[in-house]
Design an enzyme around this catalytic site. Structure first.
Site, PDB file in Angstrom:
ATOM      1  N   CYS A  31      15.920  -9.402  -6.924  1.00  0.00           N
ATOM      2  CA  CYS A  31      16.945 -10.436  -6.724  1.00  0.00           C
ATOM      3  C   CYS A  31      18.282 -10.106  -7.373  1.00  0.00           C
ATOM      4  O   CYS A  31      19.292 -10.724  -7.053  1.00  0.00           O
ATOM      5  CB  CYS A  31      16.450 -11.769  -7.255  1.00  0.00           C
ATOM      6  SG  CYS A  31      14.866 -12.197  -6.552  1.00  0.00           S
ATOM      7  N   HIS A  43      21.782 -16.672  -8.475  1.00  0.00           N
ATOM      8  CA  HIS A  43      20.707 -16.327  -7.535  1.00  0.00           C
ATOM      9  C   HIS A  43      19.899 -17.585  -7.259  1.00  0.00           C
ATOM     10  O   HIS A  43      19.546 -18.320  -8.179  1.00  0.00           O
ATOM     11  CB  HIS A  43      19.834 -15.227  -8.143  1.00  0.00           C
ATOM     12  CG  HIS A  43      18.518 -15.087  -7.431  1.00  0.00           C
ATOM     13  ND1 HIS A  43      18.439 -14.949  -6.063  1.00  0.00           N
ATOM     14  CD2 HIS A  43      17.239 -15.092  -7.889  1.00  0.00           C
ATOM     15  CE1 HIS A  43      17.166 -14.872  -5.713  1.00  0.00           C
ATOM     16  NE2 HIS A  43      16.417 -14.959  -6.797  1.00  0.00           N
ATOM     17  N   ASN A  49      14.433 -18.759  -1.345  1.00  0.00           N
ATOM     18  CA  ASN A  49      14.825 -17.619  -2.190  1.00  0.00           C
ATOM     19  C   ASN A  49      14.883 -16.373  -1.300  1.00  0.00           C
ATOM     20  O   ASN A  49      13.851 -15.915  -0.821  1.00  0.00           O
ATOM     21  CB  ASN A  49      13.776 -17.474  -3.311  1.00  0.00           C
ATOM     22  CG  ASN A  49      14.023 -16.278  -4.229  1.00  0.00           C
ATOM     23  OD1 ASN A  49      14.720 -15.334  -3.872  1.00  0.00           O
ATOM     24  ND2 ASN A  49      13.420 -16.313  -5.398  1.00  0.00           N
TER      25      ASN A  49
HETATM   26  N1  ACO Z   1       1.746 -26.324  -3.532  1.00  0.00           N
HETATM   27  C1  ACO Z   1       1.007 -27.109  -4.349  1.00  0.00           C
HETATM   28  N2  ACO Z   1       0.600 -26.718  -5.573  1.00  0.00           N
HETATM   29  C2  ACO Z   1       0.962 -25.493  -5.987  1.00  0.00           C
HETATM   30  C3  ACO Z   1       1.726 -24.626  -5.197  1.00  0.00           C
HETATM   31  C4  ACO Z   1       2.123 -25.078  -3.920  1.00  0.00           C
HETATM   32  N3  ACO Z   1       2.869 -24.341  -3.087  1.00  0.00           N
HETATM   33  N4  ACO Z   1       1.922 -23.472  -5.879  1.00  0.00           N
HETATM   34  C5  ACO Z   1       1.311 -23.601  -7.059  1.00  0.00           C
HETATM   35  N5  ACO Z   1       0.709 -24.825  -7.131  1.00  0.00           N
HETATM   36  C6  ACO Z   1      -0.050 -25.392  -8.226  1.00  0.00           C
HETATM   37  C7  ACO Z   1      -0.688 -24.342  -9.113  1.00  0.00           C
HETATM   38  O1  ACO Z   1      -1.923 -23.917  -8.573  1.00  0.00           O
HETATM   39  C8  ACO Z   1      -0.851 -25.094 -10.417  1.00  0.00           C
HETATM   40  O2  ACO Z   1      -2.001 -25.896 -10.308  1.00  0.00           O
HETATM   41  P1  ACO Z   1      -2.976 -26.108 -11.596  1.00  0.00           P
HETATM   42  O3  ACO Z   1      -2.103 -26.792 -12.615  1.00  0.00           O
HETATM   43  O4  ACO Z   1      -4.050 -26.951 -11.045  1.00  0.00           O
HETATM   44  O5  ACO Z   1      -3.378 -24.723 -12.014  1.00  0.00           O
HETATM   45  C9  ACO Z   1       0.369 -26.027 -10.448  1.00  0.00           C
HETATM   46  O6  ACO Z   1       0.840 -26.115  -9.085  1.00  0.00           O
HETATM   47  C10 ACO Z   1       1.483 -25.553 -11.338  1.00  0.00           C
HETATM   48  O7  ACO Z   1       1.749 -24.160 -11.058  1.00  0.00           O
HETATM   49  P2  ACO Z   1       2.909 -23.364 -11.776  1.00  0.00           P
HETATM   50  O8  ACO Z   1       2.905 -21.965 -11.290  1.00  0.00           O
HETATM   51  O9  ACO Z   1       2.821 -23.608 -13.260  1.00  0.00           O
HETATM   52  O10 ACO Z   1       4.170 -24.159 -11.188  1.00  0.00           O
HETATM   53  P3  ACO Z   1       5.677 -24.061 -11.620  1.00  0.00           P
HETATM   54  O11 ACO Z   1       6.189 -25.405 -11.920  1.00  0.00           O
HETATM   55  O12 ACO Z   1       5.924 -22.958 -12.611  1.00  0.00           O
HETATM   56  O13 ACO Z   1       6.388 -23.632 -10.237  1.00  0.00           O
HETATM   57  C11 ACO Z   1       7.324 -21.613  -9.278  1.00  0.00           C
HETATM   58  C12 ACO Z   1       6.040 -22.403  -9.634  1.00  0.00           C
HETATM   59  C13 ACO Z   1       8.068 -22.431  -8.236  1.00  0.00           C
HETATM   60  C14 ACO Z   1       6.931 -20.269  -8.697  1.00  0.00           C
HETATM   61  C15 ACO Z   1       8.182 -21.446 -10.545  1.00  0.00           C
HETATM   62  O14 ACO Z   1       7.367 -20.991 -11.612  1.00  0.00           O
HETATM   63  C16 ACO Z   1       9.315 -20.448 -10.380  1.00  0.00           C
HETATM   64  O15 ACO Z   1      10.216 -20.631  -9.588  1.00  0.00           O
HETATM   65  N6  ACO Z   1       9.316 -19.392 -11.206  1.00  0.00           N
HETATM   66  C17 ACO Z   1      10.372 -18.382 -11.274  1.00  0.00           C
HETATM   67  C18 ACO Z   1      10.338 -17.448 -10.117  1.00  0.00           C
HETATM   68  C19 ACO Z   1      11.383 -16.378 -10.311  1.00  0.00           C
HETATM   69  O16 ACO Z   1      12.405 -16.556 -10.940  1.00  0.00           O
HETATM   70  N7  ACO Z   1      11.113 -15.206  -9.795  1.00  0.00           N
HETATM   71  C20 ACO Z   1      12.023 -14.084  -9.968  1.00  0.00           C
HETATM   72  C21 ACO Z   1      13.116 -14.105  -8.964  1.00  0.00           C
HETATM   73  S1  ACO Z   1      12.488 -13.900  -7.336  1.00  0.00           S
HETATM   74  C22 ACO Z   1      12.585 -12.171  -6.987  1.00  0.00           C
HETATM   75  O17 ACO Z   1      12.845 -11.352  -7.813  1.00  0.00           O
HETATM   76  C23 ACO Z   1      12.207 -11.718  -5.593  1.00  0.00           C
END
Ligand code: ACO
Length: 328
Positions: A115, A255, A285
Site C-alpha cells: 500500500c 492510504h 482498500n
Molecule cells: N464479518 C464478520 N465478522 C468478521 C469479519 C467479517 N468480514 N472479519 C473478521 N470477523 C470477526 C473475527 O472472526 C473476530 O471474531 P472473534 O472475536 O469471534 O474471533 C472479530 O470479527 C474481530 O476480528 P478482528 O480481526 O479483531 O477485527 P478488527 O476490528 O481488527 O477489524 C480489520 C479487522 C478490518 C482487518 C482491521 O484489523 C484492519 O483494518 N487492520 C489493518 C489492515 C491494514 O492496515 N493492512 C495493511 C494495509 S493493506 C495492504 O498493505 C495491502
C-alpha cells in the site's frame, strides 16, 4: 550541483466497472453490511472481470495523467508502476504499461511495496528529477487485488478492491511540488500480511495450492496499531521537515486502509475530520492505487487547488510506510 523541485503536473485514475457490494459479500461469506461498515467504513469495492488485469487499468490511468499534464507518451523518461498484483511475474507491469502507452523513450519498472508503493515511487523519482537524471516521470499505483483475495476468508475478502491512479511528475517552480518525502520498512512484519505461495521459497506445488498460499493472508489487528503509529510519526516528521506545522496542512490524503485507521491517524496528528479525505466507502482498500485515486478525485472536485499544502501518508504489507508533503 543545481537542483530542481519536482511536482505533480497531471493526474488520472481508472477502475473496473464491476462492483461488489457488502450485500453481495453477505451471500459469499458469513458477514454483514453492518460489520463491514462499522469495522472498515467500506460499502462497496470495484472488481475486475476475469479478462481484466492490472496493466490495463494502469495504462488508462497513465494515459489520462499524461493528457492532463499536456504531454505526449514520447515525452516520458521513466514509468514506475507500484503494484503487488502484477499481470505476471515477468516482465514487469511497468514495462507492459510502457508498451501499451507507446512511451518509446521511457524505462518501465515496478516497485513492490504494497500500500505504500505510490509514495515509494514518488520518493524515488523526486530525487531523479531533482538531480536532473530524468525530466518527466509517471508514477502509477495499479492493483487487481480481488484476484489475490481468498473469497473463503471473511477477514480479507471484504476489504480489498481494484483500481489504478497515476501522476506525472516534472520540474516545478521553487517553493512548489514535493517539499519533504520519506519511506520506511520493517520486514519483521512479513507474516502480518503476505501471500507465501508462488515464490522461490515455497514455489507452486499441489500443497501450496491446497493451502491457498497464493492468496493474501492478513493479521489485521496486529497491523492496526503499528499502522496508526507509523503513519502519524512519519507524517509529523515530514511536516516539520517541510518547515510547517500541522495546522498549516490544507488536506490529508491517507492510504485508504480502514476508516478507523484514518480517524486514529488524524486524531493522533491533531488534524480535524474535515481536513482528512476519505473515499473508502466507494473503493475499499485498493493498496498502492488508493492515494493516487483519492488525490485525483480531490483535484477533479476542486478539493485540492493550486497553492494547497497536502499531506499523503501510507502504510502497507512489509511492513512499509511513508509520508509526502506537497505544495500544489
Ligand atoms: N464479518 C464478520 N465478522 C468478521 C469479519 C467479517 N468480514 N472479519 C473478521 N470477523 C470477526 C473475527 O472472526 C473476530 O471474531 P472473534 O472475536 O469471534 O474471533 C472479530 O470479527 C474481530 O476480528 P478482528 O480481526 O479483531 O477485527 P478488527 O476490528 O481488527 O477489524 C480489520 C479487522 C478490518 C482487518 C482491521 O484489523 C484492519 O483494518 N487492520 C489493518 C489492515 C491494514 O492496515 N493492512 C495493511 C494495509 S493493506 C495492504 O498493505 C495491502
Amino acid at each position: 550541483m543545481t537542483t530542481t523541485n519536482a511536482g505533480i503536473i497531471g493526474m488520472g485514475h481508472a477502475y473496473p466497472s464491476g462492483v461488489l457490494t457488502n450485500a453481495d459479500l453477505e451471500k459469499i461469506v458469513e458477514t454483514s453490511d453492518e460489520w463491514i461498515t462499522t469495522r472498515t467504513g467500506i460499502k462497496q469495492r470495484h472488481k475486475a472481470a476475469d479478462n481484466e488485469y492490472t496493466s490495463q487499468f494502469g495504462t488508462l490511468a497513465a494515459q489520462r495523467a499524461i493528457e492532463n499534464a499536456g504531454l505526449q507518451p514520447e515525452d516520458i523518461d521513466i514509468i514506475v508502476c507500484a503494484t503487488t498484483t502484477p499481470d505476471q511475474i515477468m516482465p514487469s507491469t511497468g514495462a507492459l504499461i510502457q508498451a501499451q502507452l507507446g512511451a518509446i523513450n521511457a524505462a518501465g519498472m515496478d516497485i513492490f511495496a504494497a500500500c505504500s508503493g505510490f509514495l515509494y515511487g514518488i520518493t524515488m523519482v523526486e530525487s531523479m528529477i531533482r538531480t536532473g537524471q530524468v525530466r518527466n516521470a509517471v508514477v502509477i499505483g495499479a492493483e487487481v487485488l480481488t484476484k489475490y483475495v481468498d473469497y473463503t476468508d471473511r477477514s480479507t475478502c471484504v476489504i480489498f478492491g481494484d483500481g489504478a491512479g497515476a501522476a506525472v511528475l516534472a520540474p516545478v517552480a521553487e517553493g512548489k511540488g514535493i517539499l519533504a518525502t520519506k519511506i520506511r520498512s520493517d520486514g519483521r512484519y512479513e507474516e502480518a500480511l503476505y501471500a507465501p505461495g508462488g515464490g522461490t521459497k515455497l514455489g507452486t506445488t499441489h500443497q501450496t495450492i491446497d493451502n491457498r498460499d497464493h492468496f493474501f493472508k492478513m493479521k489485521g489487528n496486529e497491523l492496526f496499531k503499528v499502522a496508526v503509529r507509523s503513519m502519524a510519526e512519519i507524517s509529523a516528521e515530514m511536516i516539520e521537515k517541510a518547515g510547517y506545522r500541522v495546522e498549516d496542512i490544507d488536506l490529508v490524503i491517507p492510504h485508504q486502509a480502514n476508516q478507523r485507521i484514518t480517524d486514529a491517524v488524524a486524531s493522533r496528528l491533531g488534524v480535524p475530520e474535515e481536513k482528512v479525505f476519505s473515499n473508502i466507502a466507494e473503493h475499499g482498500n485498493t493498496s498502492s492505487a488508493s492515494i493516487p485515486i483519492a488525490l485525483d478525485e480531490c483535484i477533479e472536485s476542486g478539493k485540492v487547488k493550486s497553492g494547497d499544502l497536502v499531506l499523503l501518508t501510507a502504510f502497507g504489507g512489509g511492513a512499509t510506510w511513508g509520508a509526502t508533503v506537497i505544495r500544489f
